[in-house]
Design a protein around this motif. Structure first.
Motif, short mmCIF file in Angstrom:
data_model
loop_
_atom_site.label_atom_id
_atom_site.label_comp_id
_atom_site.label_asym_id
_atom_site.label_seq_id
_atom_site.Cartn_x
_atom_site.Cartn_y
_atom_site.Cartn_z
N UNK A 1 0.65 -1.19 0.03
CA UNK A 1 0.07 -0.08 0.03
C UNK A 1 0.75 1.23 -0.08
N UNK A 2 2.22 1.17 0.04
CA UNK A 2 3.14 2.35 0.02
C UNK A 2 2.82 3.01 -1.45
N UNK A 3 2.58 4.15 -1.29
CA UNK A 3 2.30 5.32 -2.35
C UNK A 3 3.69 5.30 -3.13
N UNK A 4 3.81 5.20 -4.48
CA UNK A 4 5.12 5.54 -5.14
C UNK A 4 5.25 6.66 -5.76
N UNK A 5 3.83 7.59 -5.97
CA UNK A 5 4.22 8.84 -6.23
C UNK A 5 4.79 9.04 -7.69
N UNK A 6 4.53 8.29 -8.55
CA UNK A 6 4.99 8.39 -9.99
C UNK A 6 4.22 9.76 -10.40
N UNK A 7 4.77 10.29 -11.67
CA UNK A 7 4.50 11.66 -12.10
C UNK A 7 2.97 11.58 -12.16
N UNK A 8 2.12 10.40 -12.91
CA UNK A 8 0.75 10.43 -13.13
C UNK A 8 -0.03 10.57 -11.81
N UNK A 9 0.25 9.93 -10.81
CA UNK A 9 -0.35 9.90 -9.34
C UNK A 9 -0.05 11.22 -8.95
N UNK A 10 1.13 12.05 -8.93
CA UNK A 10 1.25 13.45 -8.51
C UNK A 10 0.18 14.42 -9.44
N UNK A 11 0.16 14.34 -10.55
CA UNK A 11 -0.56 15.02 -11.44
C UNK A 11 -1.97 14.78 -11.17
N UNK A 12 -2.29 13.82 -10.87
CA UNK A 12 -3.74 13.38 -10.49
C UNK A 12 -4.40 13.99 -9.38
N UNK A 13 -3.46 13.60 -8.30
CA UNK A 13 -3.88 14.00 -6.95
C UNK A 13 -3.47 15.29 -6.35
N UNK B 1 -3.90 -4.18 -14.66
CA UNK B 1 -2.38 -3.60 -15.01
C UNK B 1 -3.15 -2.58 -16.37
N UNK B 2 -3.80 -3.11 -17.13
CA UNK B 2 -4.28 -2.14 -18.22
C UNK B 2 -4.86 -0.90 -17.61
N UNK B 3 -6.05 -1.09 -16.49
CA UNK B 3 -6.83 -0.12 -15.88
C UNK B 3 -5.78 0.76 -15.40
N UNK B 4 -4.74 0.32 -14.74
CA UNK B 4 -3.65 1.40 -14.03
C UNK B 4 -2.98 2.28 -15.11
N UNK B 5 -2.55 1.46 -16.12
CA UNK B 5 -1.87 2.34 -17.43
C UNK B 5 -2.83 3.31 -17.98
N UNK B 6 -4.08 2.97 -17.97
CA UNK B 6 -4.92 3.90 -18.62
C UNK B 6 -5.27 5.02 -17.80
N UNK B 7 -5.46 4.67 -16.50
CA UNK B 7 -5.71 5.98 -15.64
C UNK B 7 -4.49 6.81 -15.54
N UNK B 8 -3.28 6.44 -15.47
CA UNK B 8 -2.15 7.19 -15.61
C UNK B 8 -1.88 8.01 -17.07
N UNK C 1 -4.50 8.94 -18.77
CA UNK C 1 -5.61 9.91 -18.47
C UNK C 1 -4.98 11.30 -17.77
N UNK C 2 -4.50 10.95 -16.88
CA UNK C 2 -3.66 12.10 -15.96
C UNK C 2 -2.76 12.77 -16.48
#
Length: 922
Positions: A644-656, A729-736, A738-739
């Motif tokens: 559950x550790x957040x990795x904070x990739x660029x897509x997650x930072x941009x989204x959140x 895995x696809x849904x995670x890539x697609x969400x990223x 989108x962000x």
């Protein structure tokens, strides 16, 4: 119904009120005439209204209604009385108001008349003047059908015969049930003793059916008379099927090869074992009135064929155990003269063809029966070139058909040399055949079939089967005449329903055509590198079916052991990739993002690796320090699970956290890697979906026993888990993606390739949505993305994609053909009605040997029939041209090298290959 319940008491008393005099004053004089002073103590049950008259006025008012039922008020209640008891006598042979000087009373002055209101005893006078006509003709002109031509003692009203004929068509009621009905209408108490006239109604109903078919076929307009009627001449033809000389253009035989299919005739053969007949009566004592003039074959020639060729050897099925073939001779036939009937129908419009029906003896496996019915029906269209023949055992029946024709010799006249015959299996029945038959006899895959399903004949059986309970008890001639009449009515109903039926089909076909053409075009783009080769192969097979069938797999099926090995190797490769991801202080940004994606898929990896990766991440994205401190404060003293550790990739930072800026280079690297991740996920998903399809098929065919089934389900569940992993895995890539896409100006085109993945999208390449048949099946978008069958895919997936491309092409082409066929059929219907109207008009003055009154009737009937066809044509044309877009939208050829076919102009002579086309009105 709830609204009516409070009024039930009122309704009941209103019905009871009718049992008395109502508002009538018992001392009031009769109002039948101006000067009548008699008491009104009679009323009529069949006249409208509650009117009371005296005896004399009642007789006077019923001179033209001699079968109405009367009631007499005896002071306390009404009792039944007949007009005969009141003294009414019916005079035949003279016009109304003229006197007969030599009346002749009917036998015993008691003539029985059968009517829909009951069985009536009437007082009847025949004319016996010098110019008097025979008694049976006097009855006919009174519209009473005589029971016999010599000294008739009973008759049936035309009204009753028309009513029963229509009732039998719609309800399949027997004569016996109808006779019991009118008997009870006459007396429902058992007090009266009625003379039995069941044999009379049996006889006149059969004659009535026969005469009506002759009348409607124009046999009364032929100077050569009824006996010159040819076989099948009284049958009602299908206006939408190609009829040379009636609804085809003069140049139809010169049609180019690429549209020759438009002039093909679709026929369907089938047998019905419910329509059997018990061994009662005989041909000698109960012959048919119409000797092969309608739908049943002529019996004398048929019997010779059966007796001569019954010795032909029984052919066993090489497909599956078709009961119609292998078990036919074991069917219970004791006490039966016929085990059923066989027929040849129009496969697109469900018309019975002329001389296409006959009895079966111990099943349809004796191919001589079905052979004879087929060739007898085809002899009415000897000019037809293209024949599409549907039969649920076509794979067996067609194998030695030419050989059997040679054996029949002169008994069968059929020229195979000048025919293009395609044998097919109806769509619903096809699934019961072996895989080879499912591709070689499929309506969905064969060129020129449109959306014909071949099951029309089954729908016809559903209509006639309720009549089996009565027809199986009949003699041979009675049964054939009765069924012939039912088949004729079925054809007539089909004819006048063609207008709305074809329009409804055309609207649906245009919509489906657009959907499946678009569906195929998407797949075409995805496999563009291979499409040209595949198209050449499938077009070659369409021209020569002896070539390799492109709809059949060319790759050897994987064994279950190989599937297990493939799964183990895939798991080992994943572990190996996880171990090899080394970290270094000088890790470049691309590797940072790549390893981050791997960690996202492996949340169970060691926390130390995540922490080391996080320290390197801080060099590129310093703000993650503040974000991780916030996470630590939120968790307090609790230890966060590694997964559950957040990795904070660029897509997650941009989204959140939209306000935090992330280096554009990092975002670009993640975009590129996410795109590859999405593509790989789809590839993995497709691979495992194909494995799942194979495993389920393998399990159904070969796995038996609890232990083997348990192991097999374990492998299947393993594959399902892989599919779910690929989905996540696809849904995670697609969400990223989108962000990331807005900040990178990626636009929206990428969304056409990588779409939102719904649960219903995750299905095998051969699976449609729930409720979709093969011809309407849509392909999930995951199989239409680019490079589905590229070099990186395995051989099995390439083969499956090729087959699905062929099927998608077939679906698009079949729907396109259906639109073309429907428009051509509309033209044919209008042309046929024009021809039929002219045919009747030509018969107006053919009879010159009749008396003036009969000749006038013949002319009037011909004019009426011609006018009816022109009214039907006008009605259909108005219905079809209400929406010009349906009729004139250009149809382009789909996935074929053949030129496009311009749409015919509805309302003009049918010709699908004319040079110019009249445009729709502005």
């Amino acid at each position: 119904m709830k609204l009516w319940l409070p009024y039930q008491e009122t309704f009941l008393h209103e019905l009871l009120r009718l049992s008395g005099l109502g508002d009538l004053d018992p001392l009031q004089a009769c109002r039948g005439t101006d000067h009548c002073i008699n008491l009104p103590d009679y009323r009529c049950r069949d006249c409208h209204g509650d009117f009371f008259y005296c005896k004399d006025c009642m007789i006077a008012s019923h001179q033209h209604n001699p079968l109405h039922r009367l009631e007499f008020w005896n002071g306390t209640h009404f009792v039944r009385q007949s007009l005969r008891e009141l003294g009414l006598r019916i005079q035949l042979g003279h016009r109304s108001g003229t006197q007969c000087f030599n009346p002749s009373p009917a036998h015993n002055d008691d003539f029985i008349v059968l009517d829909i209101s009951g069985v009536h005893s009437v007082a009847l006078n025949f004319c016996n003047c010098e110019t008097a006509l025979p008694h049976f003709i006097q009855l006919l002109r009174f519209q009473w059908y005589p029971a016999t031509t010599t000294f008739p003692k009973s008759a049936a009203t035309f009204r009753m015969l028309e009513y029963f004929q229509m009732l039998s068509f719609e309800s399949k009621r027997s004569v016996f049930e109808f006779y019991r009905t009118i008997s009870r209408l006459t007396d429902n108490t058992g007090i009266l003793t009625l003379k039995d006239r069941y044999d009379v109604i049996l006889r006149v109903v059969r004659q009535w059916r026969h005469l009506r078919s002759l009348k409607r076929a124009g046999r009364g307009h032929d100077p050569e008379g009824i006996l010159s009627t040819k076989e099948g001449e009284c049958a009602i033809l299908c206006p939408a099927c190609p009829q040379p000389g009636k609804n085809l253009p003069e140049d139809w035989k010169a049609a180019p090869p690429h549209i020759r299919w438009l002039y093909g005739k679709f026929v369907a053969a089938d047998a019905n074992f419910r329509m059997d007949r018990l061994n009662k009566s005989s041909e000698e004592s109960d012959p048919s009135l119409s000797s092969g003039w309608l739908y049943f074959v002529e019996q004398s020639k048929f019997k010779v064929i059966i007796d001569t060729f019954a010795h032909l050897p029984q052919e066993k099925s090489t497909c599956v155990s078709h009961n119609a073939v292998n078990l036919a001779d074991t069917k219970e036939a004791r006490g039966k003269a016929a085990t059923g009937i066989g027929t040849i129908d129009c496969a697109r419009h469900n018309f019975k063809l002329p001389t296409s029906v006959g009895d079966l003896q111990r099943g349809e496996s004796r191919y001589v029966n079905m052979d004879y019915f087929f060739f007898q029906s085809m002899r009415h269209d000897p000019e037809m070139i293209v024949l599409n023949v549907s039969y649920d055992i076509a794979c067996q029946w067609s194998r030695n058909l030419k050989t059997r024709v040679v054996a029949y010799g002169n008994a069968v006249n059929f020229d195979f040399q000048n025919k293009i015959i395609t044998y097919l299996v109806p769509k619903f029945h096809l699934a019961a055949h072996i895989l080879r038959c499912q591709t070689r006899y499929s309506f969905n895959l064969m060129k020129g079939m449109g959306r014909t399903d071949g099951e029309a004949v089954e729908r016809g059986w559903a209509n006639i089967n309720p009549a089996a309970s009565s027809t199986r008890e009949m003699g041979p001639g009675s049964r054939r005449d009765t069924l012939d009449d039912h088949f004729g009515d079925w054809n007539w109903k089909k004819e006048y329903h063609l207008g709305p039926a074809l329009l409804k089909k055309l609207k649906a076909a245009i919509e489906e055509r657009e959907k499946h053409v678009d569906d195929f075009n998407e797949l075409q783009l995805a496999v563009a590198s291979s499409a040209a080769t595949w198209q050449a192969e499938v077009e070659a097979w369409e021209e020569d079916s002896s070539l390799t069938n492109p709809f059949e797999s060319t790759v050897k099926t994987m064994s279950q052991a190989k599937v297990r090995l493939a799964l183990v190797q895939a798991e080992a490769a994943e572990l190996e990739r996880g171990i090899d991801h080394a970290l270094h202080p000088d890790v470049p940004p691309s590797v940072l993002i790549s390893v981050g994606l791997d960690l996202e898929d492996q949340h169970n990896s060691l926390r130390r690796r995540i922490e080391m990766w996080g320290k390197i991440q801080q060099l590129y994205i310093p703000t993650v320090v503040r974000l991780r401190m916030a996470d630590s404060a939120r968790l307090a003293d609790q230890e966060e699970p590694a997964s559950e550790i957040r990795l904070y990739l660029p897509s997650e930072i941009t989204s959140r956290y939209p306000s935090i800026s992330v280096n554009a280079t990092l975002r670009t690297y993640e975009w590129e890697l996410r795109t590859a991740q999405a593509s790989d996920s789809l590839n993995d998903m497709r691979h495992h979906l194909r494995l799942s399809t194979h495993l389920w098929g393998f399990k159904d065919r070969f796995i038996r026993g609890q232990r083997a089934n348990t192991r097999s389900r374990g492998v299947i569940n393993n594959v399902k888990a892989k599919i779910t992993m690929s989905k996540n895995r696809y849904n995670a890539a697609h969400a990223a993606m989108l962000a990331l896409s807005p900040g990178l100006n990626k636009g929206t085109e990428w969304k056409n390739v990588f779409r939102v993945l719904q649960n219903e999208d995750i299905r095998a390449i051969k699976d449609g949505l729930e409720g979709e048949s093969e011809g309407r099946r849509t392909l999930s978008w995951i199989w239409k993305t680019h490079q589905v069958a590229g070099e990186d895919n395995d051989e099995g997936l390439i083969d499956a994609t090729r087959i699905e491309w062929c099927r998608a092409r077939a679906r698009a082409n079949r729907w396109t053909e259906e639109v073309q066929l429907l428009r051509e059929e509309m033209c044919r219907v209008l042309a046929f009605l024009d021809w039929q109207a002219a045919w009747w008009e030509e018969r107006v003055d053919r009879r010159v040997d009749l008396d003036p009154a009969s000749a006038a009737g013949v002319r009037a009937y011909a004019h009426r029939q011609a006018a009816l066809r022109r009214e039907m044509r006008s009605n259909f044309l108005g219905m079809w041209t209400a929406d010009p877009e349906l009729l004139y939208t250009e149809i382009s050829a789909v996935a074929t090298s053949q030129p496009s076919i311009p749409p015919p102009v509805i309302g003009e002579p049918s010709s699908a290959f004319r040079v110019s086309i009249t445009p729709p009105p502005a």
